[in-house]
Design a protein around this motif. Structure first.
Motif, PDB file in Angstrom:
ATOM      1  N   TYR A 108      -4.246   1.903  12.421  1.00 25.08           N
ATOM      2  CA  TYR A 108      -4.489   0.719  12.812  1.00 25.08           C
ATOM      3  C   TYR A 108      -3.861  -0.683  11.846  1.00 25.08           C
ATOM      4  O   TYR A 108      -4.238  -1.693  12.091  1.00 25.08           O
ATOM      5  CB  TYR A 108      -6.062   0.297  12.967  1.00 25.08           C
ATOM      6  CG  TYR A 108      -6.469   0.913  11.494  1.00 25.08           C
ATOM      7  CD1 TYR A 108      -6.776   0.077  10.629  1.00 25.08           C
ATOM      8  CD2 TYR A 108      -7.244   2.214  11.620  1.00 25.08           C
ATOM      9  CE1 TYR A 108      -7.145   0.419   9.411  1.00 25.08           C
ATOM     10  CE2 TYR A 108      -7.705   2.538  10.286  1.00 25.08           C
ATOM     11  CZ  TYR A 108      -7.677   1.594   9.113  1.00 25.08           C
ATOM     12  OH  TYR A 108      -8.160   1.798   8.097  1.00 25.08           O
ATOM     13  N   CYS A 109      -3.321  -0.061  11.010  1.00 23.10           N
ATOM     14  CA  CYS A 109      -2.848  -0.971   9.624  1.00 23.10           C
ATOM     15  C   CYS A 109      -2.068  -1.965  10.012  1.00 23.10           C
ATOM     16  O   CYS A 109      -0.830  -1.503  10.744  1.00 23.10           O
ATOM     17  CB  CYS A 109      -2.461   0.072   8.364  1.00 23.10           C
ATOM     18  SG  CYS A 109      -2.110  -1.004   7.341  1.00 23.10           S
ATOM     19  N   GLU A 120     -13.634   3.511   6.230  1.00 18.46           N
ATOM     20  CA  GLU A 120     -12.557   3.127   7.442  1.00 18.46           C
ATOM     21  C   GLU A 120     -13.284   3.683   8.776  1.00 18.46           C
ATOM     22  O   GLU A 120     -13.261   3.213   9.577  1.00 18.46           O
ATOM     23  CB  GLU A 120     -11.186   3.742   7.343  1.00 18.46           C
ATOM     24  CG  GLU A 120     -10.530   3.275   5.857  1.00 18.46           C
ATOM     25  CD  GLU A 120     -10.356   1.810   5.502  1.00 18.46           C
ATOM     26  OE1 GLU A 120     -10.762   1.000   6.399  1.00 18.46           O
ATOM     27  OE2 GLU A 120      -9.544   1.669   4.538  1.00 18.46           O
ATOM     28  N   GLY A 149       0.366   6.173   6.463  1.00 21.13           N
ATOM     29  CA  GLY A 149      -0.414   5.220   6.532  1.00 21.13           C
ATOM     30  C   GLY A 149      -1.578   4.931   7.829  1.00 21.13           C
ATOM     31  O   GLY A 149      -1.314   6.121   8.725  1.00 21.13           O
ATOM     32  N   CYS A 150      -2.446   4.326   7.768  1.00 16.80           N
ATOM     33  CA  CYS A 150      -3.365   4.386   8.639  1.00 16.80           C
ATOM     34  C   CYS A 150      -2.807   3.754   9.959  1.00 16.80           C
ATOM     35  O   CYS A 150      -2.215   2.694   9.876  1.00 16.80           O
ATOM     36  CB  CYS A 150      -4.591   3.512   7.987  1.00 16.80           C
ATOM     37  SG  CYS A 150      -5.392   3.991   6.500  1.00 16.80           S
ATOM     38  N   PHE A 186       0.113   4.508   0.601  1.00 19.25           N
ATOM     39  CA  PHE A 186       0.148   5.326   1.404  1.00 19.25           C
ATOM     40  C   PHE A 186       1.321   5.287   2.355  1.00 19.25           C
ATOM     41  O   PHE A 186       1.672   6.399   3.093  1.00 19.25           O
ATOM     42  CB  PHE A 186      -1.071   5.289   2.449  1.00 19.25           C
ATOM     43  CG  PHE A 186      -2.315   5.693   1.681  1.00 19.25           C
ATOM     44  CD1 PHE A 186      -2.483   6.644   0.866  1.00 19.25           C
ATOM     45  CD2 PHE A 186      -3.341   4.696   1.602  1.00 19.25           C
ATOM     46  CE1 PHE A 186      -3.624   7.225   0.119  1.00 19.25           C
ATOM     47  CE2 PHE A 186      -4.453   5.199   0.751  1.00 19.25           C
ATOM     48  CZ  PHE A 186      -4.604   6.560   0.230  1.00 19.25           C
ATOM     49  N   TRP A 187       1.855   4.167   2.583  1.00 19.07           N
ATOM     50  CA  TRP A 187       3.106   3.904   3.455  1.00 19.07           C
ATOM     51  C   TRP A 187       4.469   4.594   2.978  1.00 19.07           C
ATOM     52  O   TRP A 187       5.523   4.794   3.447  1.00 19.07           O
ATOM     53  CB  TRP A 187       3.451   2.727   3.767  1.00 19.07           C
ATOM     54  CG  TRP A 187       2.500   1.958   4.594  1.00 19.07           C
ATOM     55  CD1 TRP A 187       1.471   1.053   4.261  1.00 19.07           C
ATOM     56  CD2 TRP A 187       2.274   2.286   6.101  1.00 19.07           C
ATOM     57  NE1 TRP A 187       0.642   0.779   5.334  1.00 19.07           N
ATOM     58  CE2 TRP A 187       1.177   1.534   6.375  1.00 19.07           C
ATOM     59  CE3 TRP A 187       2.969   3.269   7.025  1.00 19.07           C
ATOM     60  CZ2 TRP A 187       0.674   1.432   7.932  1.00 19.07           C
ATOM     61  CZ3 TRP A 187       2.533   2.980   8.206  1.00 19.07           C
ATOM     62  CH2 TRP A 187       1.265   2.281   8.754  1.00 19.07           C
ATOM     63  N   SER A 231      -3.321   0.414  -1.756  1.00 19.29           N
ATOM     64  CA  SER A 231      -3.343   1.552  -2.885  1.00 19.29           C
ATOM     65  C   SER A 231      -2.265   1.872  -3.632  1.00 19.29           C
ATOM     66  O   SER A 231      -1.271   1.736  -3.161  1.00 19.29           O
ATOM     67  CB  SER A 231      -3.807   2.722  -1.945  1.00 19.29           C
ATOM     68  OG  SER A 231      -5.137   2.437  -1.236  1.00 19.29           O
ATOM     69  N   ILE A 244       0.124  -3.588   7.942  1.00 20.33           N
ATOM     70  CA  ILE A 244       1.295  -3.743   6.971  1.00 20.33           C
ATOM     71  C   ILE A 244       2.625  -3.445   7.694  1.00 20.33           C
ATOM     72  O   ILE A 244       3.423  -4.166   7.465  1.00 20.33           O
ATOM     73  CB  ILE A 244       1.014  -2.456   5.888  1.00 20.33           C
ATOM     74  CG1 ILE A 244      -0.093  -3.070   4.973  1.00 20.33           C
ATOM     75  CG2 ILE A 244       2.228  -2.379   4.920  1.00 20.33           C
ATOM     76  CD1 ILE A 244       0.024  -2.669   3.699  1.00 20.33           C
ATOM     77  N   CYS A 277       0.828  -1.142   0.104  1.00 21.21           N
ATOM     78  CA  CYS A 277      -0.086  -0.041   0.151  1.00 21.21           C
ATOM     79  C   CYS A 277       0.929   1.268  -0.151  1.00 21.21           C
ATOM     80  O   CYS A 277       1.529   1.401   0.907  1.00 21.21           O
ATOM     81  CB  CYS A 277      -0.961   0.148   1.154  1.00 21.21           C
ATOM     82  SG  CYS A 277      -1.994   1.589   1.139  1.00 21.21           S
ATOM     83  N   LYS A 298      -5.100   8.637   3.255  1.00 20.93           N
ATOM     84  CA  LYS A 298      -6.105   8.798   2.603  1.00 20.93           C
ATOM     85  C   LYS A 298      -6.964  10.171   2.592  1.00 20.93           C
ATOM     86  O   LYS A 298      -7.372  10.786   1.620  1.00 20.93           O
ATOM     87  CB  LYS A 298      -7.239   7.950   3.253  1.00 20.93           C
ATOM     88  CG  LYS A 298      -7.098   6.202   2.696  1.00 20.93           C
ATOM     89  CD  LYS A 298      -8.198   5.480   3.055  1.00 20.93           C
ATOM     90  CE  LYS A 298      -8.283   4.012   2.491  1.00 20.93           C
ATOM     91  NZ  LYS A 298      -9.445   3.267   2.462  1.00 20.93           N
TER      92      LYS A 298
END
Ligand code: SF4
Length: 417
Positions: free
Chosen positions: A169-170, A277, A166-167, A159-160, A215, A172, A157, A291
Protein backbone atom coordinates in the motif's frame (compact mmCIF):
# COMPACT_ATOMS: atom_id res chain seq x y z
CA UNK A 1 -3.80 6.62 -13.47
CA UNK A 2 -7.41 7.45 -12.72
CA UNK A 3 -9.78 4.89 -11.25
CA UNK A 4 -13.38 5.08 -12.33
CA UNK A 5 -15.86 6.08 -9.66
CA UNK A 6 -18.42 3.33 -9.10
CA UNK A 7 -21.61 5.31 -9.73
CA UNK A 8 -23.58 2.97 -7.46
CA UNK A 9 -21.20 3.07 -4.48
CA UNK A 10 -23.65 5.05 -2.33
CA UNK A 11 -26.26 2.29 -2.69
CA UNK A 12 -23.80 -0.30 -1.36
CA UNK A 13 -22.97 1.26 2.01
CA UNK A 14 -24.52 3.41 4.73
CA UNK A 15 -24.22 7.15 4.17
CA UNK A 16 -22.30 9.65 6.31
CA UNK A 17 -25.61 10.85 7.82
CA UNK A 18 -26.72 7.31 8.66
CA UNK A 19 -23.39 6.52 10.31
CA UNK A 20 -23.53 9.71 12.42
CA UNK A 21 -26.96 8.56 13.69
CA UNK A 22 -25.83 4.94 14.16
CA UNK A 23 -22.89 5.91 16.45
CA UNK A 24 -24.27 8.56 18.84
CA UNK A 25 -21.24 8.23 21.15
CA UNK A 26 -18.74 9.03 18.39
CA UNK A 27 -18.21 12.70 17.64
CA UNK A 28 -19.36 13.69 14.12
CA UNK A 29 -16.01 15.47 13.79
CA UNK A 30 -14.24 12.12 14.06
CA UNK A 31 -16.62 10.53 11.55
CA UNK A 32 -15.95 13.42 9.17
CA UNK A 33 -12.21 13.03 9.66
CA UNK A 34 -12.38 9.31 8.84
CA UNK A 35 -14.58 9.72 5.78
CA UNK A 36 -12.58 12.58 4.29
CA UNK A 37 -9.33 10.64 4.76
CA UNK A 38 -11.00 7.64 3.15
CA UNK A 39 -12.45 9.45 0.15
CA UNK A 40 -10.09 12.40 -0.34
CA UNK A 41 -10.91 15.96 -1.35
CA UNK A 42 -11.02 18.22 -4.40
CA UNK A 43 -10.87 22.01 -4.28
CA UNK A 44 -13.04 24.44 -6.20
CA UNK A 45 -11.40 27.50 -7.73
CA UNK A 46 -13.06 29.65 -5.03
CA UNK A 47 -11.57 27.44 -2.29
CA UNK A 48 -8.10 27.68 -3.82
CA UNK A 49 -8.47 31.48 -4.01
CA UNK A 50 -8.63 31.44 -0.19
CA UNK A 51 -5.11 29.98 0.02
CA UNK A 52 -2.56 32.51 1.22
CA UNK A 53 0.95 31.15 0.82
CA UNK A 54 2.28 33.55 3.44
CA UNK A 55 -0.06 32.01 6.04
CA UNK A 56 -0.92 28.48 4.97
CA UNK A 57 1.11 25.30 4.49
CA UNK A 58 0.83 24.40 0.83
CA UNK A 59 2.15 21.97 -1.75
CA UNK A 60 2.30 22.32 -5.52
CA UNK A 61 0.04 20.36 -7.85
CA UNK A 62 0.85 21.59 -11.36
CA UNK A 63 0.66 25.36 -11.05
CA UNK A 64 -1.77 25.34 -8.13
CA UNK A 65 -0.85 25.83 -4.47
CA UNK A 66 -2.92 23.24 -2.61
CA UNK A 67 -3.39 23.27 1.19
CA UNK A 68 -1.38 20.38 2.64
CA UNK A 69 -4.28 19.39 4.87
CA UNK A 70 -7.42 20.54 6.67
CA UNK A 71 -8.55 21.30 10.20
CA UNK A 72 -12.07 20.96 11.60
CA UNK A 73 -13.75 23.41 14.02
CA UNK A 74 -12.86 21.34 17.10
CA UNK A 75 -9.17 21.09 16.15
CA UNK A 76 -9.38 17.63 14.56
CA UNK A 77 -6.78 17.35 11.81
CA UNK A 78 -7.57 15.77 8.49
CA UNK A 79 -4.45 14.64 6.69
CA UNK A 80 -5.07 14.72 2.96
CA UNK A 81 -1.90 13.77 1.12
CA UNK A 82 -1.13 15.55 -2.11
CA UNK A 83 -0.70 13.26 -5.08
CA UNK A 84 0.23 15.17 -8.19
CA UNK A 85 -0.65 12.29 -10.49
CA UNK A 86 -4.27 12.56 -9.51
CA UNK A 87 -4.22 16.35 -9.78
CA UNK A 88 -5.86 16.91 -6.40
CA UNK A 89 -5.55 15.76 -2.78
CA UNK A 90 -6.86 12.48 -3.90
CA UNK A 91 -6.52 8.90 -2.95
CA UNK A 92 -7.65 6.61 -5.72
CA UNK A 93 -10.86 4.89 -4.96
CA UNK A 94 -14.18 4.07 -6.42
CA UNK A 95 -16.05 6.74 -4.45
CA UNK A 96 -16.56 10.47 -5.10
CA UNK A 97 -14.28 12.80 -3.23
CA UNK A 98 -15.53 15.52 -0.90
CA UNK A 99 -15.49 18.99 -2.35
CA UNK A 100 -13.84 21.90 -0.54
CA UNK A 101 -15.79 25.00 -1.54
CA UNK A 102 -16.65 28.48 -0.28
CA UNK A 103 -20.23 29.05 0.90
CA UNK A 104 -21.32 32.26 2.69
CA UNK A 105 -17.68 33.32 2.97
CA UNK A 106 -16.70 30.18 4.85
CA UNK A 107 -14.50 27.36 3.52
CA UNK A 108 -16.62 24.21 3.81
CA UNK A 109 -16.67 20.51 3.02
CA UNK A 110 -19.47 19.63 0.63
CA UNK A 111 -20.91 16.25 -0.30
CA UNK A 112 -23.74 15.92 -2.82
CA UNK A 113 -24.42 19.68 -2.57
CA UNK A 114 -24.79 19.46 1.21
CA UNK A 115 -22.48 21.44 3.46
CA UNK A 116 -20.95 19.03 5.99
CA UNK A 117 -18.87 21.45 8.05
CA UNK A 118 -16.50 24.37 8.03
CA UNK A 119 -12.79 23.63 7.51
CA UNK A 120 -9.59 25.60 7.91
CA UNK A 121 -6.27 25.35 6.12
CA UNK A 122 -3.23 24.48 8.26
CA UNK A 123 -1.21 27.55 9.17
CA UNK A 124 2.57 27.70 9.00
CA UNK A 125 4.75 28.32 12.03
CA UNK A 126 6.82 31.54 11.79
CA UNK A 127 10.16 29.80 11.27
CA UNK A 128 8.94 27.90 8.22
CA UNK A 129 10.26 30.15 5.44
CA UNK A 130 13.47 31.22 7.20
CA UNK A 131 16.65 29.67 5.79
CA UNK A 132 19.30 27.60 7.54
CA UNK A 133 22.93 28.63 7.03
CA UNK A 134 23.03 26.06 4.20
CA UNK A 135 20.13 27.93 2.54
CA UNK A 136 17.49 25.25 3.22
CA UNK A 137 14.01 26.53 4.10
CA UNK A 138 13.59 25.58 7.78
CA UNK A 139 10.16 24.06 7.11
CA UNK A 140 11.93 21.43 5.00
CA UNK A 141 14.08 20.41 7.97
CA UNK A 142 11.39 20.40 10.65
CA UNK A 143 7.85 20.14 9.37
CA UNK A 144 4.78 20.99 11.46
CA UNK A 145 1.25 19.84 12.00
CA UNK A 146 -1.27 21.98 13.86
CA UNK A 147 -0.25 20.48 17.22
CA UNK A 148 3.33 19.35 16.84
CA UNK A 149 6.61 19.41 14.99
CA UNK A 150 7.57 16.58 12.69
CA UNK A 151 11.00 15.43 11.53
CA UNK A 152 11.50 12.99 8.69
CA UNK A 153 14.80 11.47 9.84
CA UNK A 154 15.33 9.45 6.67
CA UNK A 155 13.72 10.15 3.30
CA UNK A 156 14.07 6.68 1.79
CA UNK A 157 12.92 3.24 2.91
CA UNK A 158 15.39 0.44 2.24
CA UNK A 159 12.78 -2.26 2.04
CA UNK A 160 12.50 -1.04 -1.56
CA UNK A 161 16.15 -2.09 -2.22
CA UNK A 162 14.99 -5.66 -2.73
CA UNK A 163 12.39 -6.03 -5.48
CA UNK A 164 9.13 -7.28 -4.01
CA UNK A 165 9.96 -6.23 -0.43
CA UNK A 166 8.14 -2.87 -0.25
CA UNK A 167 4.76 -2.71 1.49
CA UNK A 168 2.01 -3.07 -1.10
CA UNK A 169 0.00 0.00 0.00
CA UNK A 170 3.09 2.19 0.30
CA UNK A 171 3.26 5.58 -1.38
CA UNK A 172 7.01 5.68 -1.82
CA UNK A 173 6.51 4.28 -5.31
CA UNK A 174 4.27 7.28 -5.95
CA UNK A 175 7.12 9.72 -5.43
CA UNK A 176 9.25 7.93 -8.01
CA UNK A 177 11.85 6.74 -5.49
CA UNK A 178 11.08 3.06 -5.70
CA UNK A 179 14.22 0.93 -6.05
CA UNK A 180 16.68 3.78 -6.35
CA UNK A 181 17.02 5.61 -3.07
CA UNK A 182 17.59 9.34 -2.96
CA UNK A 183 20.33 11.89 -2.36
CA UNK A 184 20.82 13.42 1.10
CA UNK A 185 18.79 10.66 2.57
CA UNK A 186 19.32 11.58 6.22
CA UNK A 187 18.20 14.81 7.81
CA UNK A 188 21.12 17.19 8.44
CA UNK A 189 21.70 17.15 12.21
CA UNK A 190 23.38 20.59 12.23
CA UNK A 191 20.36 22.05 10.46
CA UNK A 192 18.02 20.43 13.01
CA UNK A 193 20.04 22.11 15.79
CA UNK A 194 19.76 25.44 13.99
CA UNK A 195 16.01 25.18 13.37
CA UNK A 196 15.41 24.22 17.00
CA UNK A 197 16.82 27.59 18.07
CA UNK A 198 14.11 29.28 15.97
CA UNK A 199 11.42 26.87 17.11
CA UNK A 200 11.79 27.70 20.77
CA UNK A 201 10.93 31.31 19.95
CA UNK A 202 7.56 30.08 18.64
CA UNK A 203 4.66 30.74 21.00
CA UNK A 204 1.49 28.75 21.41
CA UNK A 205 0.10 25.60 20.12
CA UNK A 206 2.98 23.11 19.73
CA UNK A 207 3.19 20.26 22.24
CA UNK A 208 6.09 18.10 21.08
CA UNK A 209 8.04 16.57 18.25
CA UNK A 210 7.53 13.33 16.33
CA UNK A 211 10.34 11.68 14.38
CA UNK A 212 9.81 9.08 11.73
CA UNK A 213 11.28 8.02 8.38
CA UNK A 214 12.03 5.15 6.06
CA UNK A 215 13.64 1.96 7.34
CA UNK A 216 17.44 1.60 7.30
CA UNK A 217 18.40 -2.05 7.52
CA UNK A 218 22.21 -1.68 7.58
CA UNK A 219 24.60 -1.58 10.55
CA UNK A 220 26.50 -4.08 12.70
CA UNK A 221 23.14 -5.50 13.62
CA UNK A 222 19.90 -5.05 11.66
CA UNK A 223 18.64 -1.43 12.05
CA UNK A 224 21.76 -0.13 13.88
CA UNK A 225 22.22 2.66 11.32
CA UNK A 226 18.56 3.65 11.68
CA UNK A 227 19.03 3.76 15.45
CA UNK A 228 22.09 6.04 15.09
CA UNK A 229 20.06 8.37 12.89
CA UNK A 230 17.32 8.73 15.52
CA UNK A 231 19.79 9.14 18.37
CA UNK A 232 21.69 11.91 16.57
CA UNK A 233 18.49 13.69 15.51
CA UNK A 234 17.03 13.54 19.02
CA UNK A 235 20.28 14.83 20.48
CA UNK A 236 20.12 17.75 18.04
CA UNK A 237 16.49 18.44 19.05
CA UNK A 238 17.49 18.17 22.72
CA UNK A 239 19.91 21.11 22.42
CA UNK A 240 16.85 23.38 22.65
CA UNK A 241 15.77 22.00 26.06
CA UNK A 242 17.32 22.41 29.49
CA UNK A 243 15.74 19.17 30.76
CA UNK A 244 17.01 15.73 29.75
CA UNK A 245 13.57 14.54 28.57
CA UNK A 246 11.25 16.52 26.29
CA UNK A 247 7.82 15.61 24.81
CA UNK A 248 8.72 13.45 21.85
CA UNK A 249 7.93 10.32 19.93
CA UNK A 250 9.88 8.09 17.56
CA UNK A 251 7.98 5.98 15.05
CA UNK A 252 10.68 3.64 13.72
CA UNK A 253 11.18 0.14 12.45
CA UNK A 254 10.90 -2.32 15.36
CA UNK A 255 14.11 -2.01 17.39
CA UNK A 256 15.37 -4.83 19.61
CA UNK A 257 15.81 -4.52 23.39
CA UNK A 258 19.42 -3.30 23.24
CA UNK A 259 18.51 -0.67 20.64
CA UNK A 260 15.43 0.48 22.59
CA UNK A 261 17.49 0.91 25.76
CA UNK A 262 20.03 3.04 23.89
CA UNK A 263 17.25 5.13 22.35
CA UNK A 264 15.73 5.75 25.78
CA UNK A 265 18.95 6.35 27.70
CA UNK A 266 20.96 8.39 25.20
CA UNK A 267 18.23 10.83 24.22
CA UNK A 268 15.36 12.91 25.59
CA UNK A 269 12.78 10.61 23.99
CA UNK A 270 9.58 10.00 25.98
CA UNK A 271 7.41 7.75 23.79
CA UNK A 272 7.83 5.07 21.16
CA UNK A 273 5.87 3.57 18.30
CA UNK A 274 6.56 0.88 15.81
CA UNK A 275 3.72 0.19 13.44
CA UNK A 276 2.51 -3.37 13.00
CA UNK A 277 0.79 -2.26 9.76
CA UNK A 278 -1.34 -5.43 9.55
CA UNK A 279 -2.52 -7.48 12.53
CA UNK A 280 -3.20 -10.73 10.64
CA UNK A 281 0.07 -12.66 10.41
CA UNK A 282 -0.47 -14.23 6.97
CA UNK A 283 -1.63 -10.94 5.50
CA UNK A 284 1.36 -9.17 7.08
CA UNK A 285 3.61 -11.58 5.14
CA UNK A 286 1.72 -10.90 1.91
CA UNK A 287 1.30 -7.14 2.27
CA UNK A 288 4.61 -6.19 4.00
CA UNK A 289 7.00 -8.85 2.64
CA UNK A 290 10.21 -6.97 3.49
CA UNK A 291 9.19 -6.29 7.05
CA UNK A 292 7.98 -9.85 7.47
CA UNK A 293 11.29 -11.18 6.12
CA UNK A 294 13.41 -9.31 8.66
CA UNK A 295 10.91 -8.87 11.47
CA UNK A 296 8.46 -11.74 11.77
CA UNK A 297 5.09 -11.00 13.38
CA UNK A 298 6.00 -12.68 16.67
CA UNK A 299 9.26 -10.71 16.87
CA UNK A 300 7.50 -7.34 16.39
CA UNK A 301 5.16 -8.27 19.21
CA UNK A 302 8.06 -9.14 21.54
CA UNK A 303 9.84 -5.90 20.69
CA UNK A 304 6.70 -3.89 21.46
CA UNK A 305 6.34 -5.58 24.84
CA UNK A 306 9.99 -4.74 25.61
CA UNK A 307 9.32 -1.15 24.60
CA UNK A 308 6.50 -0.99 27.18
CA UNK A 309 8.96 -2.16 29.87
CA UNK A 310 11.45 0.53 28.86
CA UNK A 311 9.22 3.54 28.05
CA UNK A 312 6.29 2.67 30.35
CA UNK A 313 2.62 1.85 29.80
CA UNK A 314 0.87 4.69 27.98
CA UNK A 315 4.10 5.69 26.23
CA UNK A 316 4.11 2.94 23.59
CA UNK A 317 1.59 2.23 20.89
CA UNK A 318 1.35 0.58 17.50
CA UNK A 319 -0.51 1.41 14.34
CA UNK A 320 -2.13 -0.39 11.46
CA UNK A 321 -3.04 0.77 8.00
CA UNK A 322 -6.65 -0.08 8.57
CA UNK A 323 -8.49 -1.55 5.64
CA UNK A 324 -5.56 -3.26 3.91
CA UNK A 325 -6.62 -6.44 5.67
CA UNK A 326 -9.48 -6.48 3.14
CA UNK A 327 -7.29 -6.11 0.04
CA UNK A 328 -7.97 -8.60 -2.73
CA UNK A 329 -7.36 -11.43 -3.35
CA UNK A 330 -5.86 -12.64 -0.07
CA UNK A 331 -7.58 -10.31 2.40
CA UNK A 332 -10.77 -10.81 4.42
CA UNK A 333 -13.93 -10.84 2.38
CA UNK A 334 -16.21 -9.87 5.22
CA UNK A 335 -15.87 -6.67 7.23
CA UNK A 336 -17.19 -8.48 10.30
CA UNK A 337 -14.44 -11.11 10.10
CA UNK A 338 -11.76 -8.46 9.59
CA UNK A 339 -13.02 -6.50 12.60
CA UNK A 340 -13.07 -9.65 14.73
CA UNK A 341 -9.45 -10.41 13.82
CA UNK A 342 -8.38 -6.82 14.54
CA UNK A 343 -10.12 -6.72 17.91
CA UNK A 344 -8.74 -10.08 19.04
CA UNK A 345 -5.18 -9.13 18.22
CA UNK A 346 -5.63 -5.60 19.60
CA UNK A 347 -6.83 -7.10 22.87
CA UNK A 348 -3.71 -9.28 23.11
CA UNK A 349 -1.44 -6.27 22.55
CA UNK A 350 -3.37 -4.05 24.96
CA UNK A 351 -3.26 -6.71 27.67
CA UNK A 352 0.55 -6.22 27.53
CA UNK A 353 0.20 -2.44 27.76
CA UNK A 354 0.52 -1.55 24.07
CA UNK A 355 -1.74 1.29 22.89
CA UNK A 356 -3.64 1.10 19.59
CA UNK A 357 -4.03 3.49 16.72
CA UNK A 358 -5.03 3.13 13.13
CA UNK A 359 -4.48 5.16 10.01
CA UNK A 360 -7.25 5.20 7.45
CA UNK A 361 -5.96 3.49 4.33
CA UNK A 362 -6.25 5.60 1.25
CA UNK A 363 -5.29 4.00 -2.00
CA UNK A 364 -2.16 5.77 -3.16
CA UNK A 365 -1.45 6.29 -6.86
CA UNK A 366 1.68 4.34 -7.81
CA UNK A 367 1.36 1.87 -4.95
CA UNK A 368 1.06 -1.84 -5.73
CA UNK A 369 -2.47 -1.73 -4.31
CA UNK A 370 -3.56 1.17 -6.52
CA UNK A 371 -6.57 -0.68 -7.92
CA UNK A 372 -7.98 -1.75 -4.56
CA UNK A 373 -11.02 -0.30 -2.83
CA UNK A 374 -11.22 0.65 0.85
CA UNK A 375 -13.85 -0.63 3.32
CA UNK A 376 -17.06 1.16 4.28
CA UNK A 377 -17.31 4.14 6.62
CA UNK A 378 -19.13 1.85 9.06
CA UNK A 379 -16.06 -0.41 9.17
CA UNK A 380 -13.77 2.45 10.11
CA UNK A 381 -16.05 3.93 12.74
CA UNK A 382 -16.61 0.50 14.29
CA UNK A 383 -12.83 -0.08 14.38
CA UNK A 384 -12.22 3.35 15.94
CA UNK A 385 -14.79 2.70 18.66
CA UNK A 386 -13.45 -0.80 19.32
CA UNK A 387 -9.80 0.24 19.61
CA UNK A 388 -10.69 3.07 21.98
CA UNK A 389 -12.79 0.77 24.18
CA UNK A 390 -10.00 -1.83 24.34
CA UNK A 391 -7.52 0.86 25.43
CA UNK A 392 -9.96 1.99 28.15
CA UNK A 393 -10.52 -1.61 29.28
CA UNK A 394 -6.77 -2.11 29.84
CA UNK A 395 -6.23 1.33 31.37
CA UNK A 396 -3.93 2.61 28.61
CA UNK A 397 -3.83 6.39 28.41
CA UNK A 398 -4.13 7.98 24.96
CA UNK A 399 -1.99 10.89 26.13
CA UNK A 400 1.07 10.17 23.98
CA UNK A 401 -0.88 10.68 20.74
CA UNK A 402 -4.13 12.32 21.77
CA UNK A 403 -5.89 15.26 20.16
CA UNK A 404 -3.55 17.76 21.83
CA UNK A 405 -0.46 15.97 20.52
CA UNK A 406 -1.50 14.57 17.16
CA UNK A 407 -5.23 14.20 16.54
CA UNK A 408 -4.57 12.24 13.39
CA UNK A 409 -5.65 8.81 14.60
CA UNK A 410 -9.40 8.61 15.05
CA UNK A 411 -9.37 6.02 17.85
CA UNK A 412 -7.18 8.09 20.14
CA UNK A 413 -8.83 11.34 19.16
CA UNK A 414 -11.89 10.53 21.28
CA UNK A 415 -10.72 11.55 24.74
CA UNK A 416 -11.92 15.13 24.32
CA UNK A 417 -15.57 14.14 24.66
S1 SF4 B 1 8.09 0.27 5.90
FE1 SF4 B 1 6.66 -0.21 4.26
S2 SF4 B 1 5.11 1.46 4.41
FE2 SF4 B 1 6.91 2.13 5.56
S3 SF4 B 1 8.04 3.36 4.06
FE3 SF4 B 1 8.88 1.24 4.02
S4 SF4 B 1 7.78 0.19 2.38
FE4 SF4 B 1 6.65 2.07 2.87
Amino acid sequence: MAIKVDKDWRKKEESYGEIVKKYPTISPFIITQIDVQRRGVEYTRKALDQVDKTIHQTGKVGEADIPVSLLLRDGTSICTSIFSEAGVNAPLNQRDRYLVDVVDDRIVLVDEDQVIDEVFYWEKPRYFDKLTSNGTPMGQVVDARPQRFHINMNKYCHFWDTPGHGCKYCGIGASGQKFRGCANELVNFDEVREVMQEIIKEKGRFTGVVLTGGSILSGDELLDDELEGYIKTLQAVGTAFSTKKFPSQVNSTAFNERQLIRLYEETGLTSYTTDFEVFDEKLYQWICPGKAHYLPHEEVKKRLYKAVEIFGKGQVNTGIVSGVEMAEPQGYQSEQEALKMNFEFAEELASHGVGLKHDVWNVVPGSIFFRQSTPSLDYYVHLTKGFYEIMCKYGISTEMDNYRKCGMHASINMDRI
